[in-house]
Scaffold this motif. Structure first.
Motif, PDB file in Angstrom:
ATOM      1  N   ALA A 117       0.871  -1.035   0.238  1.00  0.00           N
ATOM      2  CA  ALA A 117      -0.310   0.049   0.046  1.00  0.00           C
ATOM      3  C   ALA A 117       1.155   1.192   0.231  1.00  0.00           C
ATOM      4  CB  ALA A 117      -1.069   0.084   1.584  1.00  0.00           C
ATOM      5  N   LYS A 118       0.405   2.062  -1.135  1.00  0.00           N
ATOM      6  CA  LYS A 118       0.986   3.191  -0.463  1.00  0.00           C
ATOM      7  C   LYS A 118       0.320   4.971  -0.926  1.00  0.00           C
ATOM      8  CE  LYS A 118       5.251   1.715  -2.175  1.00  0.00           C
ATOM      9  NZ  LYS A 118       6.500   0.699  -1.302  1.00  0.00           N
ATOM     10  N   SER A 119      -0.390   4.843  -1.021  1.00  0.00           N
ATOM     11  CA  SER A 119      -1.321   6.016  -1.143  1.00  0.00           C
ATOM     12  C   SER A 119      -1.571   5.847   0.471  1.00  0.00           C
ATOM     13  CB  SER A 119      -2.274   5.811  -2.258  1.00  0.00           C
ATOM     14  OG  SER A 119      -3.944   4.764  -1.555  1.00  0.00           O
ATOM     15  N   ARG A 120      -1.777   7.720   0.956  1.00  0.00           N
ATOM     16  CA  ARG A 120      -3.199   7.466   1.873  1.00  0.00           C
ATOM     17  C   ARG A 120      -3.947   6.779   2.014  1.00  0.00           C
ATOM     18  NH1 ARG A 120      -6.268  11.840   3.366  1.00  0.00           N
ATOM     19  NH2 ARG A 120      -6.386  12.480   6.041  1.00  0.00           N
ATOM     20  N   GLU A 121      -5.047   6.452   0.761  1.00  0.00           N
ATOM     21  CA  GLU A 121      -6.361   6.130   1.346  1.00  0.00           C
ATOM     22  C   GLU A 121      -5.458   4.678   1.570  1.00  0.00           C
ATOM     23  OE1 GLU A 121     -10.787   5.196  -0.811  1.00  0.00           O
ATOM     24  OE2 GLU A 121      -8.976   6.294  -1.899  1.00  0.00           O
TER      25      GLU A 121
END
Length: 508
Positions: free
Chosen positions: A195-199
């Motif tokens: 997971a990379k994005s904030r969401e």
């Protein structure tokens, strides 16, 4: 008539391990990790330059764990030079009579999951019994055999090919004296790494907490600093002066509070996505969602079509965050095409719930491109799994285009079998480019046509309207007359209202 010899579970384990050994040698988390879910001998060649510029590949590679390096320190002064050690794991599974092939396929997939998470598979145990043992998952004899295997190989983790009950996990740990986890925990670990994005990070953390909540373990006399009765300031009087809230109860309350905060954050991120989606709908831009089993080649196909530069890696769940790109059909219509998170059999329901906002791209699409790994030993199982998840997000009624990817790895006989599964499917190879034009042609054919037919007379100084009609609508006829450009087209109801001033009577 001679009966076929009965297959033994040890043979299935040996095939899985042999496939892994010939694939990656000792360093099991190398360039060809996760190929265990393909047929033996399937080529796992690197993707070509059509994948575009992938800026996050170096960062992803930097997180890989290195085999042979230990976390144990010989001298405390070496603390700054510690390296992560690759976990050595043993796989366990239970299958009912007559389903050894399915059990072997599932074990291959679990092996690939373990490698992607950063582990090295040493051995496996398969047991045939009608139902898993309610106490220890495996039978008593197999548990003893597992304990000897773990001790002899020096394994430090056991992974079960299903979701274990908390009591089963504790009983197995007490028996084998090492950490025991299940398939769900491995998938969640992969998601947390990728997971990379904030969401995406918030969604994964929410799923992990939902999984952890019923599996908290109390330690008897461990208490919090809270107290009951008058000591706690409540003034409740006699009968209420207890020891207070235990550490276990405090942990549960903190997890519930954190889950509520994460849900609020995820809901807060929803308006931005909905605004982008509403803008596409307002401009009458059709949407296409690429869905499919993990490692089927969804991101590779998106890169081949649009040059999106999405990370492509021969690993499970390499892509978690949705990527949306713009593309055009052969007749000039604009549409968006979105890459989504991959699915897997027995996908944890916590992930389906947590990633529901991301999977909305599938539910709101005008067309689903269902990518299937043609070289997988069980493509029918993949198709069924993906369609189950598509149904869970309310997208059963969305038109579907099945694409058998990795067609360069299958024989002509295999193609006939696959064609029997899905007669209308398209064969393609994102690596070689074979069949990609057929995929694009099928997308253009299956995208919904606008519903309203209009005939317009557009002045020559308003050429922008004619250009917009080519992009967002289907132009049926185009004629240049003295007064301007006469256009007959199929448009959306919203656009038809906006173009009312240019309306001309439809010719008889």
């Amino acid at each position: 008539m001679n009966e076929a010899p009965e297959q033994h579970p040890d043979d299935a384990v040996e095939r899985v391990l042999r496939s892994a050994d010939t694939r990656a040698g000792i360093a099991r988390f190398g360039a060809e990790a996760a190929a265990a879910i393909q047929k033996d001998g399937a080529d796992a060649s690197p993707w070509q330059s059509s994948d575009g510029e992938q800026l996050d590949r170096e960062e992803r590679a930097a997180l890989r764990r290195v085999s042979g390096l230990s976390t144990e320190l010989e001298d405390v002064t070496e603390v700054e030079y510690r390296q992560l050690r690759l976990e050595n794991v043993v796989l366990i599974g239970v299958y009912s009579q007559g389903s050894l092939d399915d059990a072997e396929t599932s074990l291959r997939e679990l092996s690939a999951l373990a490698e992607t998470a950063g582990a090295r598979v040493l051995d496996g145990v398969l047991q045939r019994r009608p139902h898993p043992d309610p106490a220890t998952y495996l039978g008593r004899g197999k548990v003893e055999e597992l304990r000897h295997i773990v001790a002899s190989l020096g394994a430090d983790t056991v992974i079960a090919d299903t979701e274990l009950a908390p009591s089963q996990r504790r009983a197995l740990e007490d028996a084998v004296k090492v950490k025991v986890i299940d398939r769900t925990a491995v998938i969640l670990d992969i998601f947390s790494q990728h997971a990379k994005s904030r969401e995406g990070k918030a969604q994964v953390e929410l799923a992990q907490l939902e999984y952890l909540l019923p599996r908290l373990r109390g330690w008897g006399e461990s208490m919090s600093r809270q107290a009951g009765g008058q000591v706690g300031g409540a003034g409740a009087g006699m009968g209420s002066r207890g020891p207070g809230e235990t550490k276990l109860e405090l942990d549960r309350r903190r997890i519930h509070s954190r889950m509520a905060k994460l849900r609020k954050q995820i809901v807060g991120m929803k308006p931005a996505r909905e605004a982008k989606r509403a803008n596409r709908k307002r401009n009458a831009v059709p949407s296409v969602a690429i869905a499919g089993y993990t490692n089927a080649g969804k991101s590779s196909l998106l890169n081949r079509i649009t040059g999106a530069g999405v990370l492509v890696e021969n690993a499970l769940f390499a892509t978690l965050d949705a990527t949306v790109r713009r593309n055009t059909t052969a007749d000039g219509r604009v549409y968006t095409i979105a890459d989504t998170v991959g699915f897997v059999r027995n996908l944890p329901h916590q992930l389906v719930e947590a990633f529901r906002s991301t999977l909305e791209e599938v539910g709101d699409a005008d067309l689903i491109v269902h990518v299937v790994d043609a070289a997988h030993p069980d493509p029918a199982g993949q198709i069924a799994t993906v369609r189950d998840v598509i149904g869970e997000v309310g997208a059963r009624d969305v038109p579907e285009l099945v694409v058998f990817n990795k067609a360069d790895l299958v024989t002509a006989e295999d193609r006939l079998v696959l064609q029997g599964l899905e007669p209308d499917a398209v064969f393609a190879s994102a690596r070689t480019g074979e069949g990609v034009e057929a995929v694009l042609e099928a997308i253009g054919r299956m995208l919904p046509d606008p519903a309203v037919e209009v005939e317009l007379l557009v002045p020559y100084e308003r050429g922008d309207i004619v250009s917009a009609l080519h992009e967002t609508s289907r132009v049926l006829e185009l004629e240049y007359v003295e007064e301007g450009t006469r256009v007959r087209a199929l448009v959306s109801p919203e656009l038809a209202g906006q173009l009312a001033e240019f309306r001309a009577p439809i010719a008889a």
